[in-house]
Design a protein around this motif. Structure first.
Motif, PDB file in Angstrom:
ATOM      1  N   GLY A  60      62.268  66.693  19.625  1.00 49.77           N
ATOM      2  CA  GLY A  60      62.798  67.970  19.127  1.00 49.77           C
ATOM      3  C   GLY A  60      62.050  69.076  19.843  1.00 49.77           C
ATOM      4  O   GLY A  60      60.879  68.900  20.213  1.00 49.77           O
ATOM      5  N   ASP A  61      62.676  70.231  20.049  1.00 40.00           N
ATOM      6  CA  ASP A  61      62.092  71.314  20.860  1.00 40.00           C
ATOM      7  C   ASP A  61      62.616  72.651  20.334  1.00 40.00           C
ATOM      8  O   ASP A  61      63.826  72.814  20.176  1.00 40.00           O
ATOM      9  N   SER A  62      61.694  73.572  20.054  1.00 43.29           N
ATOM     10  CA  SER A  62      62.122  74.881  19.548  1.00 43.29           C
ATOM     11  C   SER A  62      61.068  75.929  19.865  1.00 43.29           C
ATOM     12  O   SER A  62      59.884  75.611  20.020  1.00 43.29           O
TER      13      SER A  62
ATOM     14  N   GLY B  94      67.421  75.943  29.860  1.00 47.83           N
ATOM     15  CA  GLY B  94      67.481  74.984  28.771  1.00 47.83           C
ATOM     16  C   GLY B  94      67.909  73.629  29.329  1.00 47.83           C
ATOM     17  O   GLY B  94      68.099  73.473  30.540  1.00 47.83           O
ATOM     18  N   HIS B  95      68.084  72.654  28.428  1.00 46.91           N
ATOM     19  CA  HIS B  95      68.204  71.273  28.901  1.00 46.91           C
ATOM     20  C   HIS B  95      68.792  70.357  27.837  1.00 46.91           C
ATOM     21  O   HIS B  95      68.662  70.618  26.639  1.00 46.91           O
ATOM     22  N   GLY B  96      69.387  69.262  28.308  1.00 49.00           N
ATOM     23  CA  GLY B  96      69.672  68.169  27.397  1.00 49.00           C
ATOM     24  C   GLY B  96      68.361  67.623  26.867  1.00 49.00           C
ATOM     25  O   GLY B  96      67.299  67.785  27.484  1.00 49.00           O
TER      26      GLY B  96
ATOM     27  N   LEU C 260      71.530  69.569  22.980  1.00 46.99           N
ATOM     28  CA  LEU C 260      71.012  70.520  23.968  1.00 46.99           C
ATOM     29  C   LEU C 260      69.881  71.352  23.374  1.00 46.99           C
ATOM     30  O   LEU C 260      69.934  71.731  22.197  1.00 46.99           O
ATOM     31  N   ALA C 261      68.885  71.651  24.216  1.00 49.03           N
ATOM     32  CA  ALA C 261      67.878  72.664  23.882  1.00 49.03           C
ATOM     33  C   ALA C 261      68.281  73.928  24.642  1.00 49.03           C
ATOM     34  O   ALA C 261      68.243  73.953  25.870  1.00 49.03           O
ATOM     35  N   ILE C 262      68.708  74.929  23.882  1.00 48.38           N
ATOM     36  CA  ILE C 262      69.162  76.195  24.466  1.00 48.38           C
ATOM     37  C   ILE C 262      68.017  77.186  24.304  1.00 48.38           C
ATOM     38  O   ILE C 262      67.504  77.344  23.185  1.00 48.38           O
ATOM     39  N   GLU C 263      67.594  77.826  25.402  1.00 48.43           N
ATOM     40  CA  GLU C 263      66.353  78.606  25.307  1.00 48.43           C
ATOM     41  C   GLU C 263      66.307  79.834  26.204  1.00 48.43           C
ATOM     42  O   GLU C 263      65.646  79.840  27.235  1.00 48.43           O
ATOM     43  N   PRO C 264      66.989  80.918  25.784  1.00 54.41           N
ATOM     44  CA  PRO C 264      66.917  82.142  26.574  1.00 54.41           C
ATOM     45  C   PRO C 264      65.515  82.748  26.607  1.00 54.41           C
ATOM     46  O   PRO C 264      64.811  82.769  25.589  1.00 54.41           O
TER      47      PRO C 264
ATOM     48  N   PHE D 297      63.382  82.426  22.655  1.00 55.12           N
ATOM     49  CA  PHE D 297      63.793  81.702  21.444  1.00 55.12           C
ATOM     50  C   PHE D 297      64.510  80.434  21.871  1.00 55.12           C
ATOM     51  O   PHE D 297      65.248  80.436  22.866  1.00 55.12           O
ATOM     52  N   GLU D 298      64.317  79.360  21.122  1.00 54.61           N
ATOM     53  CA  GLU D 298      64.920  78.072  21.487  1.00 54.61           C
ATOM     54  C   GLU D 298      65.294  77.282  20.236  1.00 54.61           C
ATOM     55  O   GLU D 298      64.522  77.222  19.280  1.00 54.61           O
ATOM     56  N   HIS D 299      66.486  76.670  20.298  1.00 51.85           N
ATOM     57  CA  HIS D 299      66.877  75.700  19.279  1.00 51.85           C
ATOM     58  C   HIS D 299      67.376  74.433  19.956  1.00 51.85           C
ATOM     59  O   HIS D 299      67.981  74.486  21.030  1.00 51.85           O
TER      60      HIS D 299
HETATM   61 CO    CO Z   1      62.839  73.306  25.919  1.00 53.93          CO
END
Ligand code: CO
Ligand code: MF3
Length: 250
Positions: free
Chosen positions: A105-107, A168-170, A199-203, A232-234
């Motif tokens: 998990g990544d945030s 960001g990334h899978g 997906l980890a979306i992270e602007p 920020f990332e979810h």
């Molecule tokens: Co990430």
């Protein structure tokens, strides 16, 4: 490029890893105040994750030395925890990953230390909104770059710029899987979004120009012009229909 689709059972495991990350960030948020050091936050994060049976995802990843990435002010991402004490008016990005039962998990969040300049507060708000705009596009039938485009459009409409050097990334059994998820681009490009994609979306959004450089420590990314930057990332899972499930949201 090959995107590893996750089964519903795998997504439930990922939800556990993601929840642990979210709970850790929530615990860290309560500790943010002038005087606390980024090294102390790192220690708290590592203890929190391990005490709940998780493993810090970043520690040892490509020799990264810590559990937490703590990026202050003009630091964009990958700030290494240290004896640096937070000061009133700083902004601090906290980026965290955990492994539970073999899945990641990544945030990330960016937080105010005490009272901050209104323009800095706007940067935090717009960057989180940009993440949410991206997540809104993460639905079956859309294409990957619809996410990217929505993020860029929102950040630039506010007069800010998106960082193009990190994406960001899978995410799944590895921290970084295909596809890459840029925070910029034309809509309607790239793979179609499908059920089972996580997906980890992270602007990362800069108040000034989009350029970044890496410090001598070989990790810390800072803005070239010294302007403030927010991140920020979810971790999200594409659903069979309707909006994505945000795994790192409590
Ligand atoms: Co990430
Ligand atoms: N969220 C960041 C990423 O996905 C954090 C990675 S830091 C590292 O790349 F230390 F693990 F590289």
């Amino acid at each position: 490029m090959s995107i590893e689709l996750k089964t519903p059972d795998e997504i439930e495991i990922m939800a556990k890893a993601a929840k642990l990350v979210a709970e850790t960030l929530q615990a860290l948020k309560k500790e943010i105040r002038p005087g606390i050091t980024t090294g102390e936050l790192d220690r708290l994060a590592e203890d929190f994750i391990r005490s709940r049976g998780g493993v810090p995802a970043f520690k040892g990843y490509r020799s990264y030395p810590n559990t937490l990435c703590a990026s202050v002010n003009e630091q964009v991402v990958h700030g290494i925890p240290s004896k640096r004490a937070l000061r009133q008016g700083d902004i601090i990005g906290l980026d965290l990953g955990a492994i539970v039962e073999g899945f990641y998990g990544d945030s990330a969040v960016t937080l105010a230390v005490g009272t901050i300049h209104p323009k800095a507060a706007e940067l935090l708000r717009v960057t989180e909104e940009a993440l949410n705009k991206g997540i809104e596009q993460a639905v079956v039938g859309n294409r990957l770059s619809d996410i990217s485009h929505a993020i860029q459009r929102h950040a630039e409409a506010a007069g800010f710029s998106v960082v193009m050097d990190f994406v960001g990334h899978g995410i799944g059994r590895q921290l970084h899987e295909d596809p890459q998820v840029p925070n910029y681009g034309q809509p309607g490009q790239g793979p179609r979004l499908q059920v089972g994609m996580v997906l980890a979306i992270e602007p990362m959004v800069n108040m000034g120009g989009s350029g970044v450089r890496i410090l001598e420590d070989r990790w810390t990314a800072v803005t070239q012009d010294g302007s403030l930057s927010a991140h920020f990332e979810h971790t999200i899972a594409i659903q069979p229909s309707g909006p994505a499930r945000i795994l790192t949201k409590l």
